[in-house]
Scaffold this motif. Structure first.
Motif, PDB file in Angstrom:
ATOM      1  N   LEU A 337       0.818  -1.221   0.000  1.00 15.58           N
ATOM      2  CA  LEU A 337       0.000   0.000   0.000  1.00 15.58           C
ATOM      3  C   LEU A 337       0.843   1.260   0.000  1.00 15.58           C
ATOM      4  O   LEU A 337       0.304   2.368  -0.090  1.00 15.58           O
ATOM      5  N   ILE A 339       2.715   2.458   2.508  1.00 18.40           N
ATOM      6  CA  ILE A 339       2.584   3.185   3.774  1.00 18.40           C
ATOM      7  C   ILE A 339       3.962   3.624   4.271  1.00 18.40           C
ATOM      8  O   ILE A 339       4.948   2.897   4.143  1.00 18.40           O
ATOM      9  N   ARG A 369      -6.343  -6.798   5.765  1.00 15.01           N
ATOM     10  CA  ARG A 369      -5.952  -5.857   4.710  1.00 15.01           C
ATOM     11  C   ARG A 369      -6.794  -4.588   4.769  1.00 15.01           C
ATOM     12  O   ARG A 369      -6.270  -3.472   4.654  1.00 15.01           O
ATOM     13  N   ASN A 370      -8.100  -4.742   4.962  1.00 18.87           N
ATOM     14  CA  ASN A 370      -8.977  -3.579   5.053  1.00 18.87           C
ATOM     15  C   ASN A 370      -8.612  -2.716   6.262  1.00 18.87           C
ATOM     16  O   ASN A 370      -8.650  -1.479   6.191  1.00 18.87           O
ATOM     17  N   GLU A 373      -5.462  -0.805   5.481  1.00 17.76           N
ATOM     18  CA  GLU A 373      -5.763   0.260   4.530  1.00 17.76           C
ATOM     19  C   GLU A 373      -6.477   1.423   5.210  1.00 17.76           C
ATOM     20  O   GLU A 373      -6.210   2.591   4.910  1.00 17.76           O
ATOM     21  N   ARG A 374      -7.380   1.140   6.147  1.00 14.13           N
ATOM     22  CA  ARG A 374      -8.040   2.216   6.888  1.00 14.13           C
ATOM     23  C   ARG A 374      -7.023   3.025   7.701  1.00 14.13           C
ATOM     24  O   ARG A 374      -7.107   4.249   7.776  1.00 14.13           O
ATOM     25  N   ALA A 376      -3.965   3.418   6.889  1.00 10.77           N
ATOM     26  CA  ALA A 376      -3.197   4.209   5.931  1.00 10.77           C
ATOM     27  C   ALA A 376      -3.951   5.475   5.547  1.00 10.77           C
ATOM     28  O   ALA A 376      -3.364   6.558   5.423  1.00 10.77           O
ATOM     29  N   VAL A 377      -5.266   5.360   5.369  1.00  6.28           N
ATOM     30  CA  VAL A 377      -6.075   6.525   4.996  1.00  6.28           C
ATOM     31  C   VAL A 377      -6.069   7.565   6.121  1.00  6.28           C
ATOM     32  O   VAL A 377      -5.922   8.769   5.879  1.00  6.28           O
TER      33      VAL A 377
END
Length: 457
Positions: A337, A339, A369-370, A373-374, A376-377
């Motif tokens: 991702l 990061i 993974r989700n 990713e959260r 990272a956001v």
């Protein structure tokens, strides 16, 4: 039908360890345990062979010839029960049999075995006894196979089977819970095989109505049915020379299973509306999050199709059984991702890893993974909120039901609650909801229809 572009996403676990000083101890390779072997002896005679001695982690019992212990008795289901040996002991599980499985006089779904335990299947009785010899878990020395990574012994045992599957053209059945990486495993088998430069075609058997699924698999001639204005190649022909991945094979309608059986046996298919069969050179990999043996016992899946699919059978472990892999997985996901290393360090802190280890992760690696990713956001570690943590406060288990039926009811309740919350989050927009849930839109509609939920579109 979709053809995937194959990209080898190799990650060297040792390089990952070096990239984050202070975390190398978290990426050490687990040592596979030794497992106690056992012996089963028939107590009721009846001319059955035996005794039977285990040679691996699993031993299946039933009347179907593909079982490890075959009992020719009308009171024994085709796939009756299974014994799985773990470092925590040997566990007996009923596979949705007609007459049930009793252990020391008590009907069980899943139970731990002890020396001298008596297992009764219909009229048959078997005595369980550990033996002195020890079985070493067959495992790979690698910590990666294709896009899959893992240092834990359950994953390295899976890599052992995946490596052998890739070296042959044998049909493979991949089992495992949702989100464990079954499609990634299938794609990795393809990329590591001699067919790597040929097509990799994916068909989701649970996402399409039966009429469309038959055309997707086998193709059709012009005029075969209303709307068939052109001749169309099916997935078997499109995958010629390569690999056909049949996802959610447990959802394949019963009336299509004989046609799949012929394709598996003869490697030839007939388009809808055609008279002749066409030869195809296709390697089949199938996957399911359901136990096909239980479906065979229910009569919703043909035993001969199962027998053809399970030439090589492997199970991908859920994340809760491979928590040693969490540091490796988080780092790999974060790297993919893009990061920042500072945030990766926070995600790999002792406190965060302890919280991750205690989480249930019902969505397995997909849910992890989700979560990454959260983070990272939002550019910071977030609370771990899984369906198990938010939806189990009112969990009610009916112990009068069989294990399979109780599990099915709980899963149905989870699906209904999850889908309702998902639709509320996205104001009823199915497209957005499907993307968030990482589900195909047709399959999302199927789930909504199953649970009587309405959406805007």
């Amino acid at each position: 039908m979709s053809q995937r572009a194959i990209v080898r996403d190799e990650i060297d676990v040792s390089e990952l360890a070096q990239s984050l000083p202070g975390h190398t101890e978290q990426l050490s390779v687990a040592v596979p345990p030794q497992l106690q072997r056992f012996r089963l002896v028939a107590l009721d005679g009846g001319g059955h062979a035996g005794p039977w001695e285990s040679s691996g982690e699993r031993l299946t019992i039933g009347s179907h010839p593909s079982n490890d212990v075959v009992l020719d008795d009308p009171t024994v289901s085709r796939f009756h029960c299974e014994i799985k040996v773990t470092p925590r002991g040997a566990w007996l599980s009923d596979l949705g049999s007609s007459n049930g499985t009793t252990l020391d006089g008590v009907r069980v779904g899943t139970a731990c075995l002890r020396a001298g335990s008596v297992i009764r299947l219909g009229r048959m009785a078997l005595s369980f006894a550990p033996v002195e010899s020890i079985a070493q878990v067959r495992h790979s020395t690698a910590t990666q196979f294709g896009s899959l990574v893992g240092v834990s012994w359950p994953m390295r045992a899976a890599f052992f089977m995946l490596e052998r599957a890739a070296a042959t053209d044998a049909t493979v059945l991949i089992e495992g819970e949702t989100g464990t990486g079954k499609e990634g495993a299938a794609e990795s088998i393809h990329t590591c095989s001699a067919r790597a430069d040929k097509p990799f075609i994916v068909i989701d058997c649970g996402a399409l109505p039966a009429q469309l699924l038959e055309s997707e698999l086998f193709g059709h001639e012009r005029g075969a049915f209303t709307g068939a204005t052109n001749t169309r190649h099916g997935a078997f022909e499109a995958a010629n020379g390569g690999t056909l991945f049949l996802d959610e094979i447990g959802e394949l309608p019963l009336d299509l299973q004989p046609k799949l059986l012929r394709a598996l046996e003869k490697r030839e298919v007939r388009r809808l509306g055609a008279n002749e069969y066409r030869a195809v050179d296709v390697r089949i990999v199938a996957a399911t999050n359901r136990d096909l043996r239980a479906l065979v016992n229910e009569g919703t899946f043909r035993s001969d199709v199962y027998y053809r699919l399970a030439v090589l059978r492997l199970t991908l472990p859920p994340l809760r059984e491979r928590t040693e892999d969490l540091p490796t997985l988080v780092q790999c996901l974060a790297q993919r991702l893009g990061i920042a290393e500072a945030l990766i360090g926070e995600l790999l802190s002792k406190e965060m890893l302890e919280r991750m280890t205690k989480a249930a992760w019902p969505g397995n690696v997909r849910e992890l993974r989700n979560f990454v990713e959260r983070c990272a956001v939002m550019q910071q570690p977030l609370p771990i909120e899984s369906a198990s943590q938010t939806g189990n406060a009112g969990l009610q288990v009916d112990a009068s039901l069989t294990y399979a039926e109780a599990k099915r009811r709980i899963l149905d309740e989870f699906e209904q609650q999850y889908l309702s919350a998902l639709l509320r989050t996205h104001d009823g927009n199915v497209s957005k909801a499907a993307r968030t849930a990482d589900l195909d839109r047709p399959y999302m509609y199927k789930l909504l229809y199953r649970h009587g939920l309405r959406a805007k579109g």
